[in-house]
Design a protein around this motif. Sequence first.
Motif, mmCIF file in Angstrom:
data_model
loop_
_atom_site.group_PDB
_atom_site.id
_atom_site.type_symbol
_atom_site.label_atom_id
_atom_site.label_comp_id
_atom_site.label_asym_id
_atom_site.label_seq_id
_atom_site.Cartn_x
_atom_site.Cartn_y
_atom_site.Cartn_z
ATOM 1 N N ALA A 151 35.072 59.556 38.228
ATOM 2 C CA ALA A 151 36.238 58.676 38.146
ATOM 3 C C ALA A 151 35.883 57.354 37.473
ATOM 4 C CB ALA A 151 36.792 58.426 39.542
ATOM 5 N N VAL A 152 36.878 56.773 36.804
ATOM 6 C CA VAL A 152 36.697 55.524 36.055
ATOM 7 C C VAL A 152 37.855 54.595 36.371
ATOM 8 C CG1 VAL A 152 36.625 54.477 33.758
ATOM 9 C CG2 VAL A 152 35.468 56.661 34.160
ATOM 10 N N VAL A 153 37.554 53.329 36.652
ATOM 11 C CA VAL A 153 38.607 52.333 36.800
ATOM 12 C C VAL A 153 38.373 51.202 35.806
ATOM 13 C CG1 VAL A 153 37.422 51.077 38.686
ATOM 14 C CG2 VAL A 153 39.895 50.803 38.349
ATOM 15 N N VAL A 154 39.429 50.845 35.096
ATOM 16 C CA VAL A 154 39.425 49.643 34.270
ATOM 17 C C VAL A 154 39.950 48.531 35.168
ATOM 18 C CG1 VAL A 154 40.248 48.539 32.162
ATOM 19 C CG2 VAL A 154 39.802 51.017 32.198
ATOM 20 N N HIS A 155 39.016 47.717 35.642
ATOM 21 C CA HIS A 155 39.382 46.731 36.658
ATOM 22 C C HIS A 155 39.990 45.503 36.002
ATOM 23 C CE1 HIS A 155 37.317 42.902 37.914
ATOM 24 N NE2 HIS A 155 36.634 43.138 36.818
ATOM 25 N N CYS A 156 40.762 44.764 36.771
ATOM 26 C CA CYS A 156 41.419 43.534 36.316
ATOM 27 C C CYS A 156 42.115 43.756 34.977
ATOM 28 C CB CYS A 156 40.407 42.389 36.219
ATOM 29 S SG CYS A 156 41.146 40.754 35.954
ATOM 30 N N PHE A 157 42.956 44.754 34.935
ATOM 31 C CA PHE A 157 43.647 45.072 33.685
ATOM 32 C C PHE A 157 44.609 43.955 33.319
ATOM 33 C CE2 PHE A 157 47.326 46.744 31.412
ATOM 34 C CZ PHE A 157 46.694 47.257 30.283
ATOM 35 N N THR A 158 44.518 43.484 32.081
ATOM 36 C CA THR A 158 45.397 42.418 31.584
ATOM 37 C C THR A 158 45.956 42.761 30.205
ATOM 38 O OG1 THR A 158 43.544 41.216 30.586
ATOM 39 C CG2 THR A 158 44.132 40.632 32.850
ATOM 40 N N GLY A 159 45.759 44.000 29.773
ATOM 41 C CA GLY A 159 46.040 44.353 28.388
ATOM 42 C C GLY A 159 47.487 44.705 28.102
ATOM 43 N N THR A 160 47.670 45.317 26.932
ATOM 44 C CA THR A 160 48.994 45.654 26.425
ATOM 45 C C THR A 160 49.449 47.012 26.951
ATOM 46 O OG1 THR A 160 48.118 46.799 24.488
ATOM 47 C CG2 THR A 160 48.459 44.406 24.304
ATOM 48 N N CYS A 181 50.736 37.583 38.668
ATOM 49 C CA CYS A 181 51.527 36.495 39.234
ATOM 50 C C CYS A 181 51.567 35.262 38.333
ATOM 51 C CB CYS A 181 50.965 36.089 40.591
ATOM 52 S SG CYS A 181 50.831 37.424 41.781
ATOM 53 N N ASP A 182 50.893 35.329 37.193
ATOM 54 C CA ASP A 182 50.762 34.166 36.314
ATOM 55 C C ASP A 182 51.921 34.153 35.318
ATOM 56 O OD1 ASP A 182 50.019 32.232 34.437
ATOM 57 O OD2 ASP A 182 47.888 32.670 34.670
ATOM 58 N N GLU A 183 52.810 33.191 35.477
ATOM 59 C CA GLU A 183 53.993 33.124 34.623
ATOM 60 C C GLU A 183 53.655 32.761 33.179
ATOM 61 O OE1 GLU A 183 53.145 28.922 35.495
ATOM 62 O OE2 GLU A 183 53.015 30.799 36.635
ATOM 63 N N TYR A 209 37.987 34.179 41.747
ATOM 64 C CA TYR A 209 38.760 33.899 40.540
ATOM 65 C C TYR A 209 40.207 34.372 40.718
ATOM 66 C CZ TYR A 209 33.864 34.070 39.191
ATOM 67 O OH TYR A 209 32.499 33.913 39.152
ATOM 68 N N LEU A 210 41.071 33.925 39.803
ATOM 69 C CA LEU A 210 42.437 34.437 39.668
ATOM 70 C C LEU A 210 43.295 34.282 40.923
ATOM 71 C CD1 LEU A 210 41.789 37.694 37.591
ATOM 72 C CD2 LEU A 210 42.287 35.378 36.777
ATOM 73 N N LEU A 211 43.237 33.116 41.540
ATOM 74 C CA LEU A 211 44.155 32.824 42.638
ATOM 75 C C LEU A 211 45.591 32.996 42.134
ATOM 76 C CD1 LEU A 211 44.656 31.590 45.524
ATOM 77 C CD2 LEU A 211 44.797 29.371 44.365
ATOM 78 N N PRO A 212 46.421 33.809 42.804
ATOM 79 C CA PRO A 212 47.810 33.970 42.358
ATOM 80 C C PRO A 212 48.522 32.620 42.263
ATOM 81 C CG PRO A 212 47.261 35.621 44.008
ATOM 82 C CD PRO A 212 46.112 34.660 43.974
ATOM 83 N N ARG A 213 49.130 32.366 41.116
ATOM 84 C CA ARG A 213 49.713 31.038 40.877
ATOM 85 C C ARG A 213 50.983 30.799 41.681
ATOM 86 N NH1 ARG A 213 48.767 27.739 36.655
ATOM 87 N NH2 ARG A 213 51.001 27.518 36.192
ATOM 88 N N ASN A 214 51.570 31.855 42.236
ATOM 89 C CA ASN A 214 52.804 31.677 42.991
ATOM 90 C C ASN A 214 52.607 31.865 44.486
ATOM 91 O OD1 ASN A 214 52.380 34.419 42.963
ATOM 92 N ND2 ASN A 214 54.445 34.972 42.257
ATOM 93 N N VAL A 215 51.351 31.817 44.942
ATOM 94 C CA VAL A 215 51.114 31.927 46.370
ATOM 95 C C VAL A 215 51.545 30.638 47.061
ATOM 96 C CG1 VAL A 215 48.731 31.033 46.414
ATOM 97 C CG2 VAL A 215 49.447 32.756 48.076
ATOM 98 N N SER A 216 52.052 30.754 48.272
ATOM 99 C CA SER A 216 52.512 29.580 49.007
ATOM 100 C C SER A 216 52.163 29.728 50.484
ATOM 101 C CB SER A 216 54.030 29.426 48.834
ATOM 102 O OG SER A 216 54.496 28.281 49.516
ATOM 103 N N PRO A 217 51.548 28.676 51.064
ATOM 104 C CA PRO A 217 51.172 27.421 50.430
ATOM 105 C C PRO A 217 49.940 27.582 49.548
ATOM 106 C CG PRO A 217 50.423 27.448 52.708
ATOM 107 C CD PRO A 217 51.239 28.698 52.514
ATOM 108 N N MET A 218 49.889 26.787 48.489
ATOM 109 C CA MET A 218 48.751 26.824 47.588
ATOM 110 C C MET A 218 47.574 26.096 48.221
ATOM 111 S SD MET A 218 47.539 27.768 44.618
ATOM 112 C CE MET A 218 49.014 28.207 43.678
#
Length: 269
Positions: A151-160, A181-183, A209-218
């Motif tokens: 098995a293979v995982v492409v982690h932290c996918f951000t692509g097209t 979550c990053d607008e 890394y990559l704290l969700p920008r819309n988490v509340s409370p920040m």
Amino acid sequence: MQLVDIGANLTHSSFQHDLGAVLERARDNGVSQLVVTGASREGSPQALTLARAHPGLLYATAGVHPHHAGEYDGDCDALLRELVAAPEVRAVGETGLDYYRDLSPRPTQQFAFEQQLQIALDCGKPLFLHQRDAHDDFMAILKPVRDKLAAVVVHCFTGTRAELFDYLDLDCHVGITGWICDERRGTHLREIVGNIPLNRLMIETDSPYLLPRNVSPMPSHRRNEPMYLAHICAEVARDRGETLEATAQGTTATARAFFSLRAGLHTGC
């Protein structure tokens, strides 16, 4: 709700002073198991040490991230082969290509990636992969050997969308982080995450890394940690048009199958 964080950089120095509290908060927010990312010659043994200290709760990967590809030599290869033989290590990596930062020369990254693919071929364990701004070369290296790999995982996918379907066509799993979550740069993920079959989808924090920008409370310290996986799961569920329970159950089942995890074994934090 039980969640599995498939990518947490718990060997990071920011967790040294309060790891116990971090794990307790994760558990209180539904995270039942975590995979600690091994991403360097130094960090991979540390990830294994953490996994051994928290049996059933923490597991590990062992690899060399493309940022650290310059440290890959014969001794490093031997070390990784020793580490992946440990039962707590459930995948080879983090390995792959990163042309966004180019912290290692591209030929050096490619060499380290190819060597770790060979380790995965030899040991039969899954692969935990990283790709950023290097899709064509990444595919050129991975595709010829994909059928021989586990098995293979492409982690932290951000692509097209096109990249996503390339990975799905290769029978890869996909890891989604708080990037969704990053607008500013994650809106395209909201539009395509529904195309990932639930039996190929996993979620992760990639903390610190990559704290969700819309988490509340920040949090004032801005450090991401595994407790926020529940927030990521809720965002993914909304974008997929699913209930939170369906996404949680599906991604957890997928992660446990991928990493060969059993439920209900951890002995506490």
